[in-house]
Motif scaffolding. Structure first.
Motif, PDB file in Angstrom:
ATOM      1  N   GLU A 205     -18.387  20.290  26.939  1.00 48.33           N
ATOM      2  CA  GLU A 205     -17.537  20.093  28.113  1.00 48.33           C
ATOM      3  C   GLU A 205     -17.757  21.174  29.162  1.00 48.33           C
ATOM      4  N   SER A 206     -18.129  22.365  28.733  1.00 45.26           N
ATOM      5  CA  SER A 206     -18.284  23.476  29.676  1.00 45.26           C
ATOM      6  C   SER A 206     -19.731  23.780  30.035  1.00 45.26           C
ATOM      7  N   HIS A 207     -20.683  23.270  29.258  1.00 43.99           N
ATOM      8  CA  HIS A 207     -22.096  23.565  29.495  1.00 43.99           C
ATOM      9  C   HIS A 207     -22.956  22.305  29.680  1.00 43.99           C
ATOM     10  N   GLY A 208     -22.401  21.148  29.398  1.00 44.12           N
ATOM     11  CA  GLY A 208     -23.185  19.929  29.442  1.00 44.12           C
ATOM     12  C   GLY A 208     -23.597  19.531  30.848  1.00 44.12           C
ATOM     13  N   PRO A 209     -24.599  18.685  30.961  1.00 42.24           N
ATOM     14  CA  PRO A 209     -25.348  17.996  29.917  1.00 42.24           C
ATOM     15  C   PRO A 209     -26.245  18.956  29.123  1.00 42.24           C
ATOM     16  N   ALA A 210     -26.169  18.847  27.794  1.00 44.37           N
ATOM     17  CA  ALA A 210     -26.940  19.720  26.918  1.00 44.37           C
ATOM     18  C   ALA A 210     -27.262  18.981  25.627  1.00 44.37           C
ATOM     19  N   THR A 211     -28.260  19.471  24.922  1.00 42.19           N
ATOM     20  CA  THR A 211     -28.740  18.793  23.716  1.00 42.19           C
ATOM     21  C   THR A 211     -28.216  19.448  22.441  1.00 42.19           C
ATOM     22  N   LEU A 212     -28.480  18.803  21.340  1.00 40.07           N
ATOM     23  CA  LEU A 212     -28.170  19.362  20.028  1.00 40.07           C
ATOM     24  C   LEU A 212     -28.813  20.734  19.863  1.00 40.07           C
ATOM     25  N   THR A 224     -29.063  21.292  11.627  1.00 39.77           N
ATOM     26  CA  THR A 224     -28.531  20.494  10.513  1.00 39.77           C
ATOM     27  C   THR A 224     -27.020  20.655  10.394  1.00 39.77           C
ATOM     28  N   THR A 225     -26.529  21.861  10.638  1.00 40.76           N
ATOM     29  CA  THR A 225     -25.088  22.120  10.599  1.00 40.76           C
ATOM     30  C   THR A 225     -24.390  21.548  11.825  1.00 40.76           C
ATOM     31  N   CYS A 226     -25.060  21.604  12.976  1.00 41.61           N
ATOM     32  CA  CYS A 226     -24.449  21.170  14.244  1.00 41.61           C
ATOM     33  C   CYS A 226     -24.341  19.649  14.364  1.00 41.61           C
ATOM     34  N   LYS A 227     -25.281  18.927  13.772  1.00 40.63           N
ATOM     35  CA  LYS A 227     -25.325  17.469  13.943  1.00 40.63           C
ATOM     36  C   LYS A 227     -24.026  16.788  13.503  1.00 40.63           C
ATOM     37  N   PRO A 228     -23.460  17.079  12.307  1.00 40.07           N
ATOM     38  CA  PRO A 228     -22.196  16.446  11.916  1.00 40.07           C
ATOM     39  C   PRO A 228     -21.039  16.788  12.856  1.00 40.07           C
ATOM     40  N   ALA A 229     -21.065  17.991  13.439  1.00 37.30           N
ATOM     41  CA  ALA A 229     -20.011  18.384  14.379  1.00 37.30           C
ATOM     42  C   ALA A 229     -20.055  17.508  15.625  1.00 37.30           C
ATOM     43  N   ILE A 230     -21.277  17.218  16.112  1.00 37.81           N
ATOM     44  CA  ILE A 230     -21.412  16.339  17.275  1.00 37.81           C
ATOM     45  C   ILE A 230     -21.009  14.909  16.913  1.00 37.81           C
ATOM     46  N   ASN A 231     -21.399  14.476  15.732  1.00 41.73           N
ATOM     47  CA  ASN A 231     -21.007  13.130  15.282  1.00 41.73           C
ATOM     48  C   ASN A 231     -19.495  12.980  15.246  1.00 41.73           C
ATOM     49  N   ALA A 232     -18.808  14.058  14.879  1.00 39.98           N
ATOM     50  CA  ALA A 232     -17.350  14.007  14.754  1.00 39.98           C
ATOM     51  C   ALA A 232     -16.653  13.862  16.101  1.00 39.98           C
ATOM     52  N   ILE A 233     -17.313  14.281  17.190  1.00 40.49           N
ATOM     53  CA  ILE A 233     -16.659  14.257  18.508  1.00 40.49           C
ATOM     54  C   ILE A 233     -17.368  13.346  19.505  1.00 40.49           C
ATOM     55  N   LEU A 235     -17.258  10.319  20.297  1.00 40.69           N
ATOM     56  CA  LEU A 235     -16.422   9.382  21.051  1.00 40.69           C
ATOM     57  C   LEU A 235     -15.624  10.092  22.148  1.00 40.69           C
ATOM     58  N   GLN A 236     -15.558  11.413  22.067  1.00 40.82           N
ATOM     59  CA  GLN A 236     -14.843  12.195  23.086  1.00 40.82           C
ATOM     60  C   GLN A 236     -15.789  12.738  24.156  1.00 40.82           C
ATOM     61  N   LEU A 237     -17.080  12.391  24.044  1.00 41.80           N
ATOM     62  CA  LEU A 237     -18.084  12.868  24.982  1.00 41.80           C
ATOM     63  C   LEU A 237     -18.836  11.704  25.612  1.00 41.80           C
ATOM     64  N   ASN A 238     -19.530  11.994  26.694  1.00 45.74           N
ATOM     65  CA  ASN A 238     -20.505  11.073  27.263  1.00 45.74           C
ATOM     66  C   ASN A 238     -21.894  11.530  26.816  1.00 45.74           C
ATOM     67  N   SER A 239     -22.869  10.637  26.919  1.00 40.20           N
ATOM     68  CA  SER A 239     -24.251  11.027  26.599  1.00 40.20           C
ATOM     69  C   SER A 239     -25.223  10.208  27.422  1.00 40.20           C
ATOM     70  N   ASN A 244     -36.455  10.788  25.473  1.00 44.87           N
ATOM     71  CA  ASN A 244     -36.175  10.757  24.035  1.00 44.87           C
ATOM     72  C   ASN A 244     -35.252  11.882  23.554  1.00 44.87           C
ATOM     73  N   GLN A 245     -34.565  12.517  24.489  1.00 44.61           N
ATOM     74  CA  GLN A 245     -33.593  13.551  24.145  1.00 44.61           C
ATOM     75  C   GLN A 245     -32.201  13.065  24.526  1.00 44.61           C
ATOM     76  N   THR A 246     -31.216  13.298  23.653  1.00 48.95           N
ATOM     77  CA  THR A 246     -29.832  12.947  23.969  1.00 48.95           C
ATOM     78  C   THR A 246     -29.132  14.159  24.557  1.00 48.95           C
ATOM     79  N   TYR A 247     -28.577  13.975  25.752  1.00 48.28           N
ATOM     80  CA  TYR A 247     -27.812  15.024  26.424  1.00 48.28           C
ATOM     81  C   TYR A 247     -26.334  14.650  26.365  1.00 48.28           C
ATOM     82  N   TRP A 248     -25.511  15.569  25.884  1.00 50.98           N
ATOM     83  CA  TRP A 248     -24.076  15.340  25.735  1.00 50.98           C
ATOM     84  C   TRP A 248     -23.323  16.105  26.818  1.00 50.98           C
ATOM     85  N   PHE A 249     -22.226  15.541  27.273  1.00 51.19           N
ATOM     86  CA  PHE A 249     -21.419  16.197  28.308  1.00 51.19           C
ATOM     87  C   PHE A 249     -20.006  15.636  28.271  1.00 51.19           C
TER      88      PHE A 249
END
Length: 357
Positions: A205-212, A224-233, A235-239, A244-249
């Motif tokens: 939310e504060s640095h996006g758009p950004a990747t895993l 590997t540790t970060c991926k489940p954290a992103i999966n958990a949220i 629905l609360q983010l845009n991408s 071929n890179q996913t940017y979250w924001f």
């Protein structure tokens, strides 16, 4: 979304184009953690995102609204008081691997570090703020070039154990204080998974758009540790998918954001560069060695329309501050005048006359 749009929206997310007023502690809270080993520049990193003067930001640090300590990657960061405990609980175990390794070179195991912690606690109890040199003197650790690394490892270990953090400034010297005397410890703790998801949401939310990989670099946790954290949220983010890179924001992102002209003179180690694994969106590859080194030294930078176009440095004089600029490409005098309008924010922040050379 193009790289130009990514870099612009990062300015928006990082509150460098913010129209609403924010306090220094609100800026730090929004960004989660701001790299702060260069204390003077770290204050400007906050000041460039709000209308506060250097004196006001130092007061926020002195009054423990902003805490300066080692957290996330093994370096100094500014963290809001409200975030210090849950973030420390999350990140300290992994960062302590570095300090434990450093301390072991001097014959200090966990038991000896705990004993030193107990001694430090007695020294600082009762809001007794001491510099690192003063603490080492009391611990009978002599100041030599090699012992300086030892003292850093000892104090970093105490920070990561939640024992100490920054105290009030003693003139121009940084001091240590007991963390619990500065910020009351909360009654509840977050589970690691919950805390990591919270950190991920704050980052995107504060640095996006950004990747895993960007989040992994900034947080210090493995992909590997970060991926489940992103999966958990997620629905609360845009991408968005780019090459071929996913940017979250964050969900506050809008295509209607005006790509307006902007000039920024930003701090060394500013989050706009240092908080991303890949920095091509903000600075061309051929210019990167002019802005930061392979061993992690970042210079103060000049941004024009969200792109790094040069570097700058300051020199404190008796009655003014001298600013020297170095642009990556030849700049016409007329353009230079417009660019240097961007330094006025720094002049207001310092409350001192600035002379540009």
């Amino acid at each position: 979304m193009t790289h130009q749009e990514i870099s612009h929206h990062r300015l928006v997310a990082q509150k460098l184009l913010e129209a609403r007023p924010n306090s220094p502690q609100e800026i730090v809270h929004h960004l989660g953690a701001m790299q702060a080993q260069d204390y003077a520049m770290a204050k400007w990193a906050v000041g460039s995102r709000c209308d506060a003067t250097e004196a006001a930001i130092e007061e926020a640090v002195n009054s423990a609204k902003i805490i300066r300590t080692h957290i996330l990657r093994p370096t100094w960061h500014f963290v809001a008081a409200d975030d210090i405990y849950w973030m420390l609980d999350l990140s300290a175990p992994q960062v302590k691997r570095f300090t434990a390794s450093a301390a072991k070179k001097y014959g200090l195991d966990a038991k000896k570090l705990d004993k030193l912690n107990a001694a430090i606690e007695k020294l600082l109890a009762g809001n007794n703020y001491l510099t690192r040199d003063e603490i080492m003197m009391e611990l009978n650790i002599k100041k030599t070039s090699s012992e300086d690394f030892l003292s850093a490892a000892i104090m970093m270990n105490a920070e990561l154990d939640g024992l100490v953090c920054n105290g009030k400034m003693k003139g121009k010297q940084i001091t240590y204080a007991l963390l619990e005397e500065r910020v009351a410890k909360p009654k509840t703790e977050l589970a690691k998974e919950e805390a990591l998801a919270k950190l991920a949401k704050r980052y995107f939310e504060s640095h996006g758009p950004a990747t895993l990989l960007d989040f992994s670099w900034w947080s210090g946790f493995s992909p590997t540790t970060c991926k489940p954290a992103i999966n958990a949220i997620e629905l609360q983010l845009n991408s968005v998918e780019i090459e071929n890179q996913t940017y979250w924001f964050g969900n506050e992102y809008s295509n209607e954001v005006n790509l307006r002209e902007s000039i920024h003179f930003l701090a060394a180690f500013d989050e706009i560069l240092i908080s991303y694994k890949s920095r091509e969106a903000s600075i061309l590859l051929e210019h990167q060695s002019k802005a930061f080194t392979n061993n992690g030294i970042f210079k103060p930078i000049i941004l024009e329309n969200s792109k790094v176009i040069g570097t700058w440095k300051k020199t404190i004089k008796k009655d003014h501050v001298k600013i020297e600029t170095q642009f990556f490409t030849e700049t016409r005098a007329s353009e230079k005048e417009i660019l240097l309008e961007g330094i006025k924010a720094f002049e207001n922040y310092l409350e001192t006359k600035i002379v540009i050379e």
